[in-house]
Scaffold this motif. Structure first.
Motif, PDB file in Angstrom:
ATOM      1  N   HIS A  44       0.848  -1.195   0.000  1.00 13.71           N
ATOM      2  CA  HIS A  44       0.000   0.000   0.000  1.00 13.71           C
ATOM      3  C   HIS A  44       0.883   1.245   0.000  1.00 13.71           C
ATOM      4  N   GLN A  45       1.858   1.270   0.878  1.00 12.32           N
ATOM      5  CA  GLN A  45       2.736   2.428   0.995  1.00 12.32           C
ATOM      6  C   GLN A  45       3.615   2.597  -0.239  1.00 12.32           C
ATOM      7  N   ARG A  46       4.061   1.493  -0.805  1.00 11.35           N
ATOM      8  CA  ARG A  46       4.883   1.534  -2.018  1.00 11.35           C
ATOM      9  C   ARG A  46       4.092   2.170  -3.162  1.00 11.35           C
ATOM     10  N   PRO A  67       2.266  17.708  -5.198  1.00 12.96           N
ATOM     11  CA  PRO A  67       1.609  16.609  -4.496  1.00 12.96           C
ATOM     12  C   PRO A  67       2.073  16.553  -3.045  1.00 12.96           C
ATOM     13  N   SER A  68       1.353  15.805  -2.245  1.00 15.77           N
ATOM     14  CA  SER A  68       1.758  15.555  -0.864  1.00 15.77           C
ATOM     15  C   SER A  68       1.299  14.163  -0.464  1.00 15.77           C
ATOM     16  N   LEU A  69       2.120  13.515   0.350  1.00 11.66           N
ATOM     17  CA  LEU A  69       1.775  12.204   0.918  1.00 11.66           C
ATOM     18  C   LEU A  69       1.121  12.401   2.279  1.00 11.66           C
ATOM     19  N   SER A  70      -0.021  11.797   2.485  1.00  8.04           N
ATOM     20  CA  SER A  70      -0.737  11.768   3.770  1.00  8.04           C
ATOM     21  C   SER A  70      -0.879  13.118   4.456  1.00  8.04           C
ATOM     22  N   PRO A  71      -1.372  14.124   3.732  1.00  6.36           N
ATOM     23  CA  PRO A  71      -1.573  15.418   4.393  1.00  6.36           C
ATOM     24  C   PRO A  71      -2.853  15.406   5.223  1.00  6.36           C
ATOM     25  N   ASP A  84      -4.272   9.415   1.204  1.00 11.52           N
ATOM     26  CA  ASP A  84      -2.950   8.869   0.921  1.00 11.52           C
ATOM     27  C   ASP A  84      -2.082   9.839   0.134  1.00 11.52           C
ATOM     28  N   VAL A  85      -2.632  10.425  -0.930  1.00 15.20           N
ATOM     29  CA  VAL A  85      -1.892  11.362  -1.770  1.00 15.20           C
ATOM     30  C   VAL A  85      -2.871  12.437  -2.234  1.00 15.20           C
ATOM     31  N   VAL A  86      -2.385  13.672  -2.311  1.00 16.34           N
ATOM     32  CA  VAL A  86      -3.174  14.747  -2.918  1.00 16.34           C
ATOM     33  C   VAL A  86      -2.284  15.519  -3.879  1.00 16.34           C
ATOM     34  N   TRP A  87      -2.928  16.227  -4.810  1.00 21.91           N
ATOM     35  CA  TRP A  87      -2.247  17.221  -5.630  1.00 21.91           C
ATOM     36  C   TRP A  87      -3.060  18.500  -5.518  1.00 21.91           C
ATOM     37  N   VAL A 110      -7.479  14.022  -5.127  1.00 18.93           N
ATOM     38  CA  VAL A 110      -7.253  13.177  -3.955  1.00 18.93           C
ATOM     39  C   VAL A 110      -7.136  11.732  -4.432  1.00 18.93           C
ATOM     40  N   VAL A 111      -6.158  11.014  -3.867  1.00 22.52           N
ATOM     41  CA  VAL A 111      -5.942   9.612  -4.191  1.00 22.52           C
ATOM     42  C   VAL A 111      -6.017   8.796  -2.906  1.00 22.52           C
ATOM     43  N   GLU A 112      -6.838   7.763  -2.916  1.00 20.99           N
ATOM     44  CA  GLU A 112      -6.888   6.804  -1.809  1.00 20.99           C
ATOM     45  C   GLU A 112      -6.492   5.441  -2.354  1.00 20.99           C
TER      46      GLU A 112
END
Length: 189
Positions: A44-46, A67-71, A84-87, A110-112
């Motif tokens: 998942h994290q990869r 982008p950002s990881l886990s904001p 998980d990820v956003v832009w 937003v990415v989940e």
């Protein structure tokens, strides 16, 4: 693994601040419902990292956002989530970031990445989809690393509607990010 902690109590950010901190555990609130999430699977994290890298590379060349990881997305006292990820575009970032470094409004994307379990899938496919729709997210990707698939939801007439499902053989493009193109298989390397 995630579980909803209650059906009747309406939780707020202030309530969560009173809960004990446990390493590898995070709390999210969606419409007053509290979700506790344990540390995700390595894969998942990869996948989150691979998606971040693709968005980051595009952002470096376009200079339109980042982008950002886990904001933290602190929409309100009863809607406080960690995707998980956003832009987010530079314009929105400067307007929506608070002094603690959390976003107080919707990023464009937003990415989940799905974690196993019925509660996790319900949270991402139903509760978060509804929340992101109401808050104005323009595009939402639900990524399933087990079956190597990406569901794309785009804002149409004030709703996030599923517009396509991509597999490893497909190329992902989006009108949101001009000239962004990425083979979906790159997410799952």
């Amino acid at each position: 693994m995630s579980e909803a902690l209650t059906d009747t109590t309406r939780w707020t950010r202030a309530d969560v601040e009173l809960l004990p901190e446990h390493e590898g555990v995070r709390y999210e609130i969606i419409d007053g419902e509290l979700f506790m999430t344990h540390a995700p699977h390595w894969n998942h994290q990869r996948v989150c990292g691979n998606i971040y890298v693709a968005l980051h590379q595009w952002s470096l060349s376009s200079r339109q956002g980042e982008p950002s990881l886990s904001p933290g997305l602190l929409f309100s006292e009863s809607d406080d989530v960690i995707p998980d990820v956003v832009w987010i575009s530079k314009e929105r970032l400067s307007a929506l970031i608070d002094q603690a470094g959390h976003l107080t409004g919707a990023p464009e994307l937003v990415v989940e990445v799905l974690s196993s379990g019925v509660q996790n899938e319900r949270r991402d496919r139903e509760a978060k989809l509804k929340l992101y729709q109401v808050k104005g997210v323009r595009e939402y990707w639900i990524v399933d690393w087990r079956i190597k698939q990406v569901e794309i939801y785009r804002r149409e007439r004030a709703q996030l509607r599923q517009v396509e499902t991509l597999t490893s053989d497909d190329e992902l493009t989006t009108p949101l990010l001009a000239n962004f193109a990425c083979n979906v298989s790159q997410f799952f390397l």
